[in-house]
Enzyme design. Structure first.
Site, PDB file in Angstrom:
ATOM      1  N   GLY A  47      18.365 -39.031  35.809  1.00 33.23           N
ATOM      2  CA  GLY A  47      19.050 -40.291  36.083  1.00 33.23           C
ATOM      3  C   GLY A  47      20.450 -40.169  35.539  1.00 33.23           C
ATOM      4  O   GLY A  47      21.127 -39.179  35.801  1.00 33.23           O
ATOM      5  N   GLU A  48      20.857 -41.125  34.744  1.00 29.81           N
ATOM      6  CA  GLU A  48      22.188 -41.075  34.138  1.00 29.81           C
ATOM      7  C   GLU A  48      22.022 -41.262  32.632  1.00 29.81           C
ATOM      8  O   GLU A  48      21.630 -42.325  32.177  1.00 29.81           O
ATOM      9  CB  GLU A  48      23.058 -42.175  34.780  1.00 29.81           C
ATOM     10  CG  GLU A  48      24.435 -42.269  34.223  1.00 29.81           C
ATOM     11  CD  GLU A  48      25.111 -40.906  34.075  1.00 29.81           C
ATOM     12  OE1 GLU A  48      25.262 -40.191  35.077  1.00 29.81           O
ATOM     13  OE2 GLU A  48      25.462 -40.546  32.927  1.00 29.81           O
ATOM     14  N   SER A  49      22.308 -40.191  31.906  1.00 32.47           N
ATOM     15  CA  SER A  49      22.002 -40.205  30.471  1.00 32.47           C
ATOM     16  C   SER A  49      22.821 -41.232  29.697  1.00 32.47           C
ATOM     17  O   SER A  49      22.347 -41.780  28.698  1.00 32.47           O
ATOM     18  CB  SER A  49      22.197 -38.808  29.874  1.00 32.47           C
ATOM     19  OG  SER A  49      23.524 -38.374  30.057  1.00 32.47           O
ATOM     20  N   CYS A  79      16.620 -32.998  33.477  1.00 28.67           N
ATOM     21  CA  CYS A  79      18.023 -33.299  33.788  1.00 28.67           C
ATOM     22  C   CYS A  79      18.615 -34.283  32.777  1.00 28.67           C
ATOM     23  O   CYS A  79      18.837 -33.890  31.627  1.00 28.67           O
ATOM     24  CB  CYS A  79      18.143 -33.758  35.231  1.00 28.67           C
ATOM     25  SG  CYS A  79      19.805 -33.526  35.865  1.00 28.67           S
ATOM     26  N   ARG A 108      27.281 -32.064  30.011  1.00 30.04           N
ATOM     27  CA  ARG A 108      26.964 -32.939  31.146  1.00 30.04           C
ATOM     28  C   ARG A 108      27.737 -32.483  32.380  1.00 30.04           C
ATOM     29  O   ARG A 108      28.895 -32.078  32.279  1.00 30.04           O
ATOM     30  CB  ARG A 108      27.322 -34.395  30.841  1.00 30.04           C
ATOM     31  CG  ARG A 108      26.379 -35.052  29.848  1.00 30.04           C
ATOM     32  CD  ARG A 108      26.711 -36.520  29.661  1.00 30.04           C
ATOM     33  NE  ARG A 108      26.653 -37.247  30.908  1.00 30.04           N
ATOM     34  CZ  ARG A 108      27.657 -37.985  31.393  1.00 30.04           C
ATOM     35  NH1 ARG A 108      28.806 -38.083  30.769  1.00 30.04           N
ATOM     36  NH2 ARG A 108      27.514 -38.622  32.530  1.00 30.04           N
ATOM     37  N   ILE A 136      20.713 -31.715  40.489  1.00 36.51           N
ATOM     38  CA  ILE A 136      21.558 -32.838  40.919  1.00 36.51           C
ATOM     39  C   ILE A 136      22.485 -33.225  39.766  1.00 36.51           C
ATOM     40  O   ILE A 136      22.029 -33.742  38.752  1.00 36.51           O
ATOM     41  CB  ILE A 136      20.695 -34.061  41.329  1.00 36.51           C
ATOM     42  CG1 ILE A 136      19.674 -33.665  42.401  1.00 36.51           C
ATOM     43  CG2 ILE A 136      21.586 -35.200  41.812  1.00 36.51           C
ATOM     44  CD1 ILE A 136      18.612 -34.726  42.680  1.00 36.51           C
ATOM     45  N   ARG A 137      23.750 -32.942  39.920  1.00 36.30           N
ATOM     46  CA  ARG A 137      24.727 -33.185  38.837  1.00 36.30           C
ATOM     47  C   ARG A 137      24.128 -32.762  37.487  1.00 36.30           C
ATOM     48  O   ARG A 137      24.116 -33.498  36.516  1.00 36.30           O
ATOM     49  CB  ARG A 137      25.182 -34.654  38.815  1.00 36.30           C
ATOM     50  CG  ARG A 137      26.004 -35.029  40.047  1.00 36.30           C
ATOM     51  CD  ARG A 137      26.575 -36.433  39.966  1.00 36.30           C
ATOM     52  NE  ARG A 137      25.561 -37.427  39.710  1.00 36.30           N
ATOM     53  CZ  ARG A 137      25.453 -38.135  38.592  1.00 36.30           C
ATOM     54  NH1 ARG A 137      26.295 -37.969  37.610  1.00 36.30           N
ATOM     55  NH2 ARG A 137      24.479 -39.013  38.465  1.00 36.30           N
ATOM     56  N   HIS A 172      15.021 -30.889  38.704  1.00 35.69           N
ATOM     57  CA  HIS A 172      14.113 -32.028  38.923  1.00 35.69           C
ATOM     58  C   HIS A 172      12.739 -31.577  39.432  1.00 35.69           C
ATOM     59  O   HIS A 172      12.493 -31.611  40.640  1.00 35.69           O
ATOM     60  CB  HIS A 172      14.734 -32.980  39.962  1.00 35.69           C
ATOM     61  CG  HIS A 172      15.833 -33.817  39.424  1.00 35.69           C
ATOM     62  ND1 HIS A 172      15.638 -35.099  38.961  1.00 35.69           N
ATOM     63  CD2 HIS A 172      17.136 -33.554  39.261  1.00 35.69           C
ATOM     64  CE1 HIS A 172      16.783 -35.597  38.542  1.00 35.69           C
ATOM     65  NE2 HIS A 172      17.713 -34.676  38.715  1.00 35.69           N
ATOM     66  N   GLU A 174      10.045 -33.046  39.442  1.00 32.86           N
ATOM     67  CA  GLU A 174       9.214 -34.153  39.955  1.00 32.86           C
ATOM     68  C   GLU A 174       9.471 -34.406  41.438  1.00 32.86           C
ATOM     69  O   GLU A 174       8.742 -35.163  42.069  1.00 32.86           O
ATOM     70  CB  GLU A 174       9.461 -35.430  39.131  1.00 32.86           C
ATOM     71  CG  GLU A 174      10.729 -36.204  39.446  1.00 32.86           C
ATOM     72  CD  GLU A 174      12.004 -35.562  38.892  1.00 32.86           C
ATOM     73  OE1 GLU A 174      11.976 -34.419  38.399  1.00 32.86           O
ATOM     74  OE2 GLU A 174      13.062 -36.218  38.989  1.00 32.86           O
TER      75      GLU A 174
HETATM   76  N1  GLN Z   1      24.744 -36.146  35.300  1.00 34.83           N
HETATM   77  C1  GLN Z   1      23.662 -36.938  34.792  1.00 34.83           C
HETATM   78  C2  GLN Z   1      23.876 -37.321  33.349  1.00 34.83           C
HETATM   79  O1  GLN Z   1      24.819 -36.962  32.748  1.00 34.83           O
HETATM   80  C3  GLN Z   1      22.338 -36.225  34.935  1.00 34.83           C
HETATM   81  C4  GLN Z   1      21.977 -36.096  36.399  1.00 34.83           C
HETATM   82  C5  GLN Z   1      20.516 -36.122  36.679  1.00 34.83           C
HETATM   83  O2  GLN Z   1      19.673 -36.496  35.861  1.00 34.83           O
HETATM   84  N2  GLN Z   1      20.186 -35.800  37.901  1.00 34.83           N
HETATM   85  O3  GLN Z   1      23.064 -37.980  32.798  1.00 34.83           O
END
Ligand code: GLN
Length: 192
Positions: A47-49, A79, A108, A136-137, A172, A174
């Protein structure tokens, strides 16, 4: 039956729950401190940390979770979840907090903008066939401590690591139908 808490503040928690339940584990969506009672292990999704950190603090989950992780609760971070478990975050927000329970340093969005998302097959220690991994990112793991076992790499970079009862991937696992990493996680709970 194992009870796996899945941190459900933000991000890809539903897919983790589905996969774990499919494998016969019980899951609990962890949104408030009361949801921590009786869990055997924790999954922190992608997700987004930065958002996850903020919500963990505002819901009062951060401190009790940090304590459980320090006491040795098994955990699996994917992630953003790997970022949440790391000892040190580069390119984080200044107020971003993490659990510092896994001895790795992460950067990150370490793959930069051009290849911020990609898929590739990775060889995983202990698995017979490669794992198709979706990034993903994703963060880059820039340092692994002496107690950290690297279970998969892409090029030079560790992408799947384990230290004691704590596992993390920068991809990921999952997503899709391959549940082998979740199986590994369930198998190792209680063995450490
Ligand atoms: N770029 C996201 C972060 O810094 C991590 C991306 C992800 O969990 N797919 O949290």
């Amino acid at each position: 039956m194992l009870r796996i808490g899945v941190l459900a503040l933000q991000g890809a928690f539903a897919a983790h729950r589905q996969m774990l339940e499919h494998l016969g584990a019980g899951t609990v969506a962890v949104r408030q401190p009361k949801h921590l009672a009786g869990i055997d292990a924790l999954v922190i999704p992608g997700g987004e940390s930065t958002t996850m950190s903020k919500l963990a603090v505002s819901t009062g989950l951060f401190d009790p979770l940090a304590e459980m992780l320090t006491s040795g609760m098994p955990a699996f971070g994917t992630c953003a979840g790997a970022i949440m478990l790391a000892t040190h975050i580069a390119d984080g927000r200044t107020d971003q907090r993490d659990f510092e329970t896994l001895d790795i340093d992460v950067r990150r969005n370490g793959y930069g903008r051009q290849i911020d998302s990609f898929e590739t097959d990775v060889e995983v220690v202990g698995l017979e066939a490669p794992f198709h991994a979706t990034f993903i990112r994703a963060p880059i793991i820039e340092r692994t401590g002496p107690g950290v076992q690297v279970l998969a790499r892409v090029g030079q970079n560790a992408v799947f690591v384990r230290e004691g009862a704590v596992m993390a991937t920068t991809f990921h696992p999952e997503l899709g139908a391959d549940d082998r990493l979740h199986r590994l996680f369930l198998d190792q709970i209680g063995r450490n």
